[in-house]
Scaffold this active site. Structure first.
Site, PDB file in Angstrom:
ATOM      1  N   HIS A  74       2.379  -7.379  -2.891  1.00  0.00           N
ATOM      2  CA  HIS A  74       2.996  -8.491  -1.791  1.00  0.00           C
ATOM      3  C   HIS A  74       1.876  -8.870  -0.626  1.00  0.00           C
ATOM      4  CE1 HIS A  74       7.036  -8.013  -3.728  1.00  0.00           C
ATOM      5  NE2 HIS A  74       6.563  -7.172  -3.961  1.00  0.00           N
ATOM      6  N   ARG A 111      10.292 -12.553   5.153  1.00  0.00           N
ATOM      7  CA  ARG A 111       9.062 -12.514   4.671  1.00  0.00           C
ATOM      8  C   ARG A 111       9.146 -12.786   3.228  1.00  0.00           C
ATOM      9  NH1 ARG A 111       4.650  -9.565   2.536  1.00  0.00           N
ATOM     10  NH2 ARG A 111       2.604 -10.503   2.909  1.00  0.00           N
ATOM     11  N   ASN A 147      13.545  -9.236  -4.296  1.00  0.00           N
ATOM     12  CA  ASN A 147      12.642  -9.987  -5.299  1.00  0.00           C
ATOM     13  C   ASN A 147      13.450 -11.389  -5.341  1.00  0.00           C
ATOM     14  OD1 ASN A 147      10.327  -8.647  -5.161  1.00  0.00           O
ATOM     15  ND2 ASN A 147      10.394  -7.487  -7.079  1.00  0.00           N
ATOM     16  N   HIS A 338      11.110  -1.629   4.932  1.00  0.00           N
ATOM     17  CA  HIS A 338      11.178  -0.158   4.390  1.00  0.00           C
ATOM     18  C   HIS A 338      12.761  -0.095   3.870  1.00  0.00           C
ATOM     19  CE1 HIS A 338      11.389   3.694   3.646  1.00  0.00           C
ATOM     20  NE2 HIS A 338      11.144   4.304   4.988  1.00  0.00           N
ATOM     21  N   ARG A 357      10.941   4.178  -3.948  1.00  0.00           N
ATOM     22  CA  ARG A 357      10.576   3.286  -2.616  1.00  0.00           C
ATOM     23  C   ARG A 357      11.038   3.832  -1.376  1.00  0.00           C
ATOM     24  NH1 ARG A 357      13.393  -2.186  -3.668  1.00  0.00           N
ATOM     25  NH2 ARG A 357      11.635  -2.836  -2.173  1.00  0.00           N
ATOM     26  N   TYR A 361       7.451   3.154   1.247  1.00  0.00           N
ATOM     27  CA  TYR A 361       7.277   2.090   2.397  1.00  0.00           C
ATOM     28  C   TYR A 361       6.999   2.687   3.559  1.00  0.00           C
ATOM     29  CZ  TYR A 361       8.940  -1.400  -1.138  1.00  0.00           C
ATOM     30  OH  TYR A 361       9.248  -2.217  -2.279  1.00  0.00           O
ATOM     31  N   ARG A 368      -1.267   1.262   6.764  1.00  0.00           N
ATOM     32  CA  ARG A 368      -1.520  -0.266   6.651  1.00  0.00           C
ATOM     33  C   ARG A 368      -1.608  -0.458   8.227  1.00  0.00           C
ATOM     34  NH1 ARG A 368       1.171  -5.154   6.848  1.00  0.00           N
ATOM     35  NH2 ARG A 368       3.183  -4.227   7.001  1.00  0.00           N
TER      36      ARG A 368
END
Ligand code: HDE
Length: 688
Positions: A74, A111, A147, A338, A357, A361, A368
């Site tokens: 992503h 987003r 998604n 998250h 997940r 996250y 990141r």
């Protein structure tokens, strides 16, 4: 803008972080005024640079450190702010405060993203799209990280790194970018039959959204609502766009990737700037805990959906996106979603993909965004108060005051005290008992029934596009065994599907192995999801040339604007157009033909005018423009003699979606054309 709804509280909070003082003097990061920003300090005009030039060193060092790692998946996305508004209170379902009162507004940041491509890749590639929503609720942030497709490729998070390594560019040569049409992805698919259902979605036009504004969103996993009395209800989240669901077609998507790699990003930005705020309805499929085992699939299996015919979608509220970010990096790049960001009243299920997940996250944000204080970044900061004993770390911006940073304490009067189960987040109570096993539940074993359900729910044109996509993607695979094995896998789904793909690849049709499929689910077909807003916000090209007749152009433009479409006049030489012929609204954008092309528009119309028609009908670029619109199923209109341009392009004047009767007035053409442009037309004869 009132504060009572909560809608603008996020905006106010962000205001404190905004920096906009371009008129002040240029300074260093220490606030020291800079005398010269163009030259390094050097020993003499032609001499070496001096290390003491602190301004230069600071400037270049900051530049050297400008990049952060892109998201591992992503990476490419676009974001916007807005609000969520609950329709009513839902106390029987959830104690979540943002769903506790009709009309209550909660600010959101959304987003949208592609999955496989790098940050700089094209928007219109064949891929799943991310649909991640951060609700800044009064009780803390809730992230619904979904998604645009309701199922996923794999059932267990342990396979996620393998799946991503397979779909990403191949490691030896980093080819291909943002594309699934290569050997490693399809090698993974043939070895992992649980991918089959999702691969059908990924080969359908859902993987080519016309706009982020025309995509559905899905939470994918089964989540859990928890009411104040502890009652749990399994829930699947759905976002439905008011504009309807619309997609591109593959040939068009590929062309757009070159013509405008920012196609989806630009579309979202422009719609919001123009005040055409996109809107989605949030709905839920609800399954009481007592009915958990009533289905012939497992609710914990993310490769399965609950057909809407079995459990209808109950609407809970709507979301409107009405503000673009100020700074892409600060907001859209640094936003950190998250799945474990939940609020009281929302809980998880034991779906093993979701459980994975819940770890991934937070972990990914640490690398990141460089440390544990990413939650303090303006876009991530909750509106709710944050109060705890977590301290220090890179980029700490809070100045926590006081002697105590531990619990339990007496020196600090026991503060901050835990909220307790009434106000605090309390995990859903569930009895769990089992052996430690590394094993898939037998209830996850059926990989083909829902793939068959999807296939059988598709309209004829959707099936054609799916067959073409499989044929294209497998045709790109260099290893013959991969093509053969995937076709054999498709034989478990449907004989027609496998047979047609085999034909396309020049393979023998495989033996029929079909799995019995449930009844078709019409709500899966794009034919049922067109929406009721007609051509609102669609982009129409009006082809013109010097000599275009104002009386034939102006009514068309007016009629399209009256239906809230966007019109652009496209001409080889816009300066040569009669100013009167550029539409009643003189602000109608005029584009030189050399800068745009047919795939960038939803439909095309050609007004008449003797000289103009002659010019247009002999211009190869114009003819290709019209022919491509025909091939992509788009509405094509002509007023009066404009029909001559269509026939020069070989477009049959009686084909579906073509409005070219010279006997009609401009107003009549405009009305018929607007109706025709509400959808695509796939049942067309070949061009003459
Ligand atoms: Fe993600 N996913 N994912 N994913 N995902 C990330 O988090 C991951 C999955 C989704 O706009 C990463 O911040 C694992 C399903 C979206 O910032 C990472 C598994 C769904 C976004 C990650 C999945 C999603 C991400 C990469 C399987 C749909 C973009 C960067 C167990 C329901 C959010 C980041 C944004 C992003 C991990 C599967 C949606 C690495 C391990 C299923 C929309 O944490």
């Amino acid at each position: 803008m009132g504060n009572d709804t909560g809608r603008d509280r996020k905006d106010e909070q962000l205001e404190a972080a905004r920096e906009a003082d371009p008129e002040g003097r240029l300074t260093t990061n220490q606030g020291v005024p800079v005398d010269d920003d163009d030259n390094t300090l050097r020993a003499g005009d032609r001499g070496p640079s001096l290390l003491e030039d602190f301004h230069f060193r600071e400037k270049i060092t900051h530049f050297d450190h400008e990049r952060i790692p892109e998201r591992v998946v992503h990476a490419r996305g676009a974001g916007a702010y807005g609000y969520f508004e609950a329709y009513a209170a839902y106390p029987e379902l959830t104690r979540a405060h943002f769903l506790a009162e009709g009309g209550r507004r909660t600010p959101v940041f959304v987003r949208f993203s592609t999955v496989a491509g790098s940050r700089g890749s094209a928007d219109t590639v064949r891929d799943v799209r991310g649909f991640a929503v951060k609700f800044y609720t009064d009780e803390g942030n809730f992230d619904l990280v979904g998604n645009n497709m309701p199922v996923f490729f794999i059932q267990d998070g342990a396979k996620f790194p393998d799946f991503v390594h397979a779909v990403k560019p191949e490691p030896h040569n980093e080819i291909p970018q943002a594309a699934s049409a290569h050997d490693t992805l399809w090698d993974f698919v043939r070895n992992q039959p649980e991918t089959t259902h999702m691969m059908l979605w990924a080969m359908s036009d859902r993987a080519l959204p016309r706009s982020y504004r025309t995509m559905q969103g899905f939470g994918v996993h089964t989540f859990r609502f928890v009411a104040a009395d502890g009652t749990g209800t399994f829930v699947k989240f759905h976002w439905k766009p008011r504009l309807g669901v619309h997609s591109l077609v593959w040939d068009e998507a590929q062309r757009i990737a070159g013509l405008d790699p920012d196609f989806n990003r630009r579309d979202l930005w422009e719609a919001i700037e123009a005040g055409a705020y996109p809107e989605w309805e949030l709905g839920v499929q609800l399954v009481p805990e007592s009915r958990e085992h009533d289905f012939d699939f497992d609710l914990l299996d993310a490769t399965k959906l609950i057909p809407e015919e079995l459990v209808p979608v109950t609407p809970l509220g709507r979301m409107v996106l009405d503000r673009n970010p100020d700074n892409f990096f600060a907001e859209t790049e640094q936003v950190a979603f998250h799945t474990a960001h939940v609020v009281p009243g929302i809980d998880f299920s034991n779906d093993p993909l979701l459980q994975a997940r819940l770890f991934s996250y937070l972990d990914t944000q640490l690398i990141r965004l460089g440390g544990p204080n990413f939650t303090q970044l303006p876009v991530n900061r909750p509106l709710a108060d944050v109060r705890n004993n977590q301290r220090d770390g890179y980029h700490q911006t809070r100045i926590d005051v006081g002697q105590t940073a531990y619990s339990r304490n007496t020196l600090g009067f026991g503060c901050p005290a835990a909220a307790g189960p009434e106000d605090g987040y309390r995990h859903a109570q569930e009895r769990v008992d089992g052996e430690k096993v590394k094993r898939r539940s037998p209830s996850f074993a059926d990989h083909f029934s829902q793939a068959a359900l999807f296939w059988r729910s598709m309209a004829g044109w959707e099936r054609d596009h799916i067959v073409a996509a499989f044929t294209f993607e497998l045709g790109k695979c260099e290893t013959a065994e991969i093509r053969r094995d995937v076709v054999a896998q498709l034989a478990h789904v449907d004989a027609e599907l496998a047979g047609r793909v085999a034909d396309g690849l020049g393979l023998d049709r495989p033996a029929v192995l079909e799995t019995p499929a449930p009844e078709p689910s019409p709500s899966l077909s794009l034919d049922t999801l067109g929406g009721d807003l007609g051509i609102a916000t669609r982009k129409m090209a009006v082809l013109a040339a010097s000599g275009t007749e104002p009386a034939e152009l102006v009514p068309v433009v007016e009629a399209l604007y009256a239906r809230a479409a966007v019109c652009e006049i496209v001409a080889a030489d816009p300066a040569s157009l009669d100013p009167e012929a550029t539409g009643a609204d003189k602000d109608v954008v005029r584009r030189p033909l050399a800068t745009v092309d047919s795939p960038l528009y939803d439909a095309v119309v050609v007004p008449g005018g003797g000289d103009a028609v002659e010019r247009l009908a002999t211009d190869d670029d114009v003819l290709r423009f019209v022919a491509e619109a025909y091939r992509h199923g788009k509405a094509i209109g002509a007023v009066g003699l404009g029909a001559g341009v269509l026939s020069a392009a070989g477009v049959p004047d009686d084909a579906p979606g073509v409005v070219a009767d010279p006997g009609l007035t401009a107003e009549e053409v405009a009305a018929n054309f607007a109706d025709a442009a509400a959808s695509r037309h796939w049942d067309r004869p070949a061009r003459g």
